[in-house]
Design a protein around this motif. Structure first.
Motif, PDB file in Angstrom:
ATOM      1  N   PRO A   1       0.808  -1.219   0.000  1.00 23.85           N
ATOM      2  CA  PRO A   1       0.000   0.000   0.000  1.00 23.85           C
ATOM      3  C   PRO A   1       0.845   1.276   0.000  1.00 23.85           C
ATOM      4  O   PRO A   1       0.463   2.272  -0.604  1.00 23.85           O
ATOM      5  CB  PRO A   1      -0.830  -0.135   1.280  1.00 23.85           C
ATOM      6  CG  PRO A   1      -0.961  -1.609   1.486  1.00 23.85           C
ATOM      7  CD  PRO A   1       0.364  -2.169   1.036  1.00 23.85           C
ATOM      8  N   VAL A   2       1.984   1.240   0.673  1.00 25.09           N
ATOM      9  CA  VAL A   2       2.946   2.341   0.622  1.00 25.09           C
ATOM     10  C   VAL A   2       4.203   1.786  -0.034  1.00 25.09           C
ATOM     11  O   VAL A   2       4.778   0.802   0.454  1.00 25.09           O
ATOM     12  CB  VAL A   2       3.268   2.881   2.040  1.00 25.09           C
ATOM     13  CG1 VAL A   2       4.421   3.871   1.989  1.00 25.09           C
ATOM     14  CG2 VAL A   2       2.042   3.508   2.672  1.00 25.09           C
ATOM     15  N   HIS A   3       4.593   2.350  -1.152  1.00 26.24           N
ATOM     16  CA  HIS A   3       5.810   1.912  -1.857  1.00 26.24           C
ATOM     17  C   HIS A   3       6.444   3.141  -2.498  1.00 26.24           C
ATOM     18  O   HIS A   3       5.951   3.667  -3.494  1.00 26.24           O
ATOM     19  CB  HIS A   3       5.489   0.864  -2.913  1.00 26.24           C
ATOM     20  CG  HIS A   3       6.711   0.250  -3.530  1.00 26.24           C
ATOM     21  ND1 HIS A   3       6.625  -0.871  -4.325  1.00 26.24           N
ATOM     22  CD2 HIS A   3       8.032   0.571  -3.471  1.00 26.24           C
ATOM     23  CE1 HIS A   3       7.845  -1.195  -4.737  1.00 26.24           C
ATOM     24  NE2 HIS A   3       8.717  -0.319  -4.238  1.00 26.24           N
TER      25      HIS A   3
ATOM     26  N   GLN B   1       7.175   8.876   8.089  1.00 25.33           N
ATOM     27  CA  GLN B   1       6.309   9.716   8.909  1.00 25.33           C
ATOM     28  C   GLN B   1       5.272  10.418   8.028  1.00 25.33           C
ATOM     29  O   GLN B   1       4.079  10.426   8.348  1.00 25.33           O
ATOM     30  CB  GLN B   1       7.139  10.755   9.671  1.00 25.33           C
ATOM     31  CG  GLN B   1       6.328  11.662  10.574  1.00 25.33           C
ATOM     32  CD  GLN B   1       5.846  10.957  11.822  1.00 25.33           C
ATOM     33  OE1 GLN B   1       6.580  10.174  12.412  1.00 25.33           O
ATOM     34  NE2 GLN B   1       4.615  11.198  12.203  1.00 25.33           N
ATOM     35  N   LYS B   2       5.722  11.000   6.910  1.00 29.61           N
ATOM     36  CA  LYS B   2       4.808  11.688   5.998  1.00 29.61           C
ATOM     37  C   LYS B   2       3.728  10.751   5.459  1.00 29.61           C
ATOM     38  O   LYS B   2       2.609  11.170   5.190  1.00 29.61           O
ATOM     39  CB  LYS B   2       5.585  12.286   4.816  1.00 29.61           C
ATOM     40  CG  LYS B   2       6.427  13.488   5.161  1.00 29.61           C
ATOM     41  CD  LYS B   2       7.171  13.991   3.933  1.00 29.61           C
ATOM     42  CE  LYS B   2       8.030  15.192   4.252  1.00 29.61           C
ATOM     43  NZ  LYS B   2       8.765  15.687   3.064  1.00 29.61           N
ATOM     44  N   LEU B   3       4.086   9.469   5.294  1.00 31.50           N
ATOM     45  CA  LEU B   3       3.167   8.496   4.707  1.00 31.50           C
ATOM     46  C   LEU B   3       2.381   7.702   5.748  1.00 31.50           C
ATOM     47  O   LEU B   3       1.605   6.816   5.403  1.00 31.50           O
ATOM     48  CB  LEU B   3       3.948   7.554   3.787  1.00 31.50           C
ATOM     49  CG  LEU B   3       4.611   8.261   2.604  1.00 31.50           C
ATOM     50  CD1 LEU B   3       5.575   7.339   1.888  1.00 31.50           C
ATOM     51  CD2 LEU B   3       3.558   8.796   1.644  1.00 31.50           C
ATOM     52  N   GLY B   4       2.600   8.014   7.028  1.00 32.77           N
ATOM     53  CA  GLY B   4       1.819   7.405   8.087  1.00 32.77           C
ATOM     54  C   GLY B   4       2.181   5.981   8.457  1.00 32.77           C
ATOM     55  O   GLY B   4       1.345   5.257   9.009  1.00 32.77           O
ATOM     56  N   VAL B   5       3.425   5.564   8.178  1.00 36.42           N
ATOM     57  CA  VAL B   5       3.814   4.187   8.512  1.00 36.42           C
ATOM     58  C   VAL B   5       4.972   4.096   9.503  1.00 36.42           C
ATOM     59  O   VAL B   5       5.435   3.003   9.812  1.00 36.42           O
ATOM     60  CB  VAL B   5       4.151   3.357   7.247  1.00 36.42           C
ATOM     61  CG1 VAL B   5       2.922   3.210   6.354  1.00 36.42           C
ATOM     62  CG2 VAL B   5       5.313   3.960   6.473  1.00 36.42           C
ATOM     63  N   VAL B   6       5.409   5.216  10.044  1.00 36.21           N
ATOM     64  CA  VAL B   6       6.553   5.176  10.951  1.00 36.21           C
ATOM     65  C   VAL B   6       6.219   4.391  12.226  1.00 36.21           C
ATOM     66  O   VAL B   6       7.062   3.663  12.748  1.00 36.21           O
ATOM     67  CB  VAL B   6       7.116   6.586  11.249  1.00 36.21           C
ATOM     68  CG1 VAL B   6       6.251   7.351  12.231  1.00 36.21           C
ATOM     69  CG2 VAL B   6       8.548   6.509  11.750  1.00 36.21           C
TER      70      VAL B   6
ATOM     71  N   ARG C   1       9.575  -1.463   5.688  1.00 35.33           N
ATOM     72  CA  ARG C   1      10.761  -2.213   5.262  1.00 35.33           C
ATOM     73  C   ARG C   1      11.520  -1.388   4.242  1.00 35.33           C
ATOM     74  O   ARG C   1      10.926  -0.777   3.349  1.00 35.33           O
ATOM     75  CB  ARG C   1      10.341  -3.547   4.643  1.00 35.33           C
ATOM     76  CG  ARG C   1      11.523  -4.360   4.104  1.00 35.33           C
ATOM     77  CD  ARG C   1      11.096  -5.731   3.657  1.00 35.33           C
ATOM     78  NE  ARG C   1      10.797  -6.530   4.847  1.00 35.33           N
ATOM     79  CZ  ARG C   1      10.222  -7.722   4.812  1.00 35.33           C
ATOM     80  NH1 ARG C   1       9.866  -8.260   3.664  1.00 35.33           N
ATOM     81  NH2 ARG C   1       9.992  -8.381   5.930  1.00 35.33           N
ATOM     82  N   MET C   2      12.855  -1.399   4.364  1.00 37.09           N
ATOM     83  CA  MET C   2      13.725  -0.765   3.379  1.00 37.09           C
ATOM     84  C   MET C   2      14.433  -1.877   2.603  1.00 37.09           C
ATOM     85  O   MET C   2      14.951  -2.819   3.206  1.00 37.09           O
ATOM     86  CB  MET C   2      14.768   0.118   4.071  1.00 37.09           C
ATOM     87  CG  MET C   2      14.192   1.311   4.817  1.00 37.09           C
ATOM     88  SD  MET C   2      13.347   2.484   3.752  1.00 37.09           S
ATOM     89  CE  MET C   2      14.680   3.023   2.682  1.00 37.09           C
TER      90      MET C   2
ATOM     91  N   GLY D   1       2.479  -0.227   5.148  1.00 32.90           N
ATOM     92  CA  GLY D   1       1.042  -0.243   5.029  1.00 32.90           C
ATOM     93  C   GLY D   1       0.432  -1.622   5.093  1.00 32.90           C
ATOM     94  O   GLY D   1      -0.773  -1.791   4.942  1.00 32.90           O
ATOM     95  N   ARG D   2       1.244  -2.641   5.309  1.00 32.14           N
ATOM     96  CA  ARG D   2       0.788  -4.020   5.483  1.00 32.14           C
ATOM     97  C   ARG D   2       1.863  -4.789   6.239  1.00 32.14           C
ATOM     98  O   ARG D   2       3.007  -4.343   6.318  1.00 32.14           O
ATOM     99  CB  ARG D   2       0.460  -4.695   4.156  1.00 32.14           C
ATOM    100  CG  ARG D   2       1.684  -4.963   3.279  1.00 32.14           C
ATOM    101  CD  ARG D   2       1.305  -5.857   2.095  1.00 32.14           C
ATOM    102  NE  ARG D   2       2.343  -5.952   1.098  1.00 32.14           N
ATOM    103  CZ  ARG D   2       3.414  -6.767   1.159  1.00 32.14           C
ATOM    104  NH1 ARG D   2       3.604  -7.530   2.214  1.00 32.14           N
ATOM    105  NH2 ARG D   2       4.293  -6.794   0.180  1.00 32.14           N
ATOM    106  N   HIS D   3       1.505  -5.966   6.743  1.00 32.67           N
ATOM    107  CA  HIS D   3       2.486  -6.813   7.428  1.00 32.67           C
ATOM    108  C   HIS D   3       3.443  -7.393   6.392  1.00 32.67           C
ATOM    109  O   HIS D   3       3.027  -7.876   5.345  1.00 32.67           O
ATOM    110  CB  HIS D   3       1.771  -7.948   8.176  1.00 32.67           C
ATOM    111  CG  HIS D   3       2.722  -8.877   8.848  1.00 32.67           C
ATOM    112  ND1 HIS D   3       3.381  -8.538  10.011  1.00 32.67           N
ATOM    113  CD2 HIS D   3       3.140 -10.108   8.504  1.00 32.67           C
ATOM    114  CE1 HIS D   3       4.165  -9.543  10.355  1.00 32.67           C
ATOM    115  NE2 HIS D   3       4.040 -10.498   9.462  1.00 32.67           N
TER     116      HIS D   3
END
Length: 112
Positions: A34-36, A71-76, A81-82, A104-106
């Motif tokens: 969801p966040v990439h 932080q900006k994307l709401g996942v901090v 994962r990097m 945004g997901r496990h």
């Protein structure tokens, strides 16, 4: 020019999340979560395996900036994962070093 160089030069549009004089972060056009977001140095380093000791500070600043991007994307808080792919077997598809920020997901382990 790689697609990343064209994005940096504003020849191709991108959904930019964060930018400094040294690197840019933008949403991946083929998201795997969801966040990439991709964090890409503006100076071309073809791949991690071709980085030099002189690249250490830039790469460190990119890693540290991942927290601000997350932080900006709401996942901090939930986690992210990097990933850095290097070479064909490592999954590299663009010969310009970049970091994937996925969230945004496990995330499962081991990855594919």
């Amino acid at each position: 020019m790689t697609i990343f160089e064209k994005i940096i030069a504003r020849e191709i549009p991108a959904r930019i999340v964060h930018e400094t004089d040294e690197f840019i972060a933008f949403h991946d056009v083929n998201p795997q979560a969801p966040v990439h977001v991709l964090i890409v140095p503006k100076r071309v380093i073809p791949r991690l395996a071709e980085s030099a000791p002189s690249d250490a500070e830039l790469l460190g600043r990119m890693l540290v900036a991942s927290r601000e991007v997350a932080q900006k994307l709401g996942v901090v808080e939930s986690g992210y994962r990097m990933v850095i792919n290097s070479g064909r077997d490592g999954g590299e598809t663009v010969p310009h070093l970049h970091m994937h920020l996925l969230g945004g997901r496990h995330m499962t382990w081991p990855p594919g």
